[in-house]
Design a protein around this motif. Structure first.
Motif: not given
Length: 123
Positions: A3, A5, A22, A95, A112-117
């Motif tokens: 995961q 973030l 990240c 991302y 795998y990817w984060g949700q973005g900022t």
């Protein structure tokens, strides 16, 4: 499973700096390449920067070379993107993504990817 973030986005004036982070959970980044992509409104997602496991295989998009620096803290399971001399064109959702293997500029190669900022640079 990994995961991801992201954090560190925000609003900054042109010429300013931000540091994105990240962080991985679920397992370590061991053996993973970690990259940053960005997507601005109405535009396609684009590769920004990436680094392989151990700090090798570092890549930057031409548009950010000399202004952005990617580095990783394996002890903290975190990859950072230091962004200096920011421009309004850098405004986008950023991302992070990870994959086993070498850095690749094509987003569909990442598992795998984060949700973005959100990063917003005002002129």
């Amino acid at each position: 499973q990994v995961q991801l973030l992201e954090s560190g986005g925000g609003l900054v004036q042109a010429g300013g700096s931000l540091r994105l982070s990240c962080a991985a959970s679920g397992r370590t980044f061991s053996g993973y390449s970690v990259v940053w992509f960005r997507q601005a409104p109405g535009k396609e997602r684009e590769f920004v920067s990436g680094m392989g496991w151990g700090g090798a295989n570092v890549l930057y998009a031409d548009s950010v070379k000399g202004r952005f620096t990617i580095f990783r803290d394996n002890a903290k399971n975190t990859v950072h993107l230091q962004m200096d001399s920011l421009k309004p064109d850098d405004t986008a959702v950023y991302y992070c993504a990870a994959r086993v293997g070498l850095v690749d500029v094509r987003g569909n190669f990442y598992d795998y990817w984060g949700q973005g900022t959100q990063v917003t640079v005002s002129s």
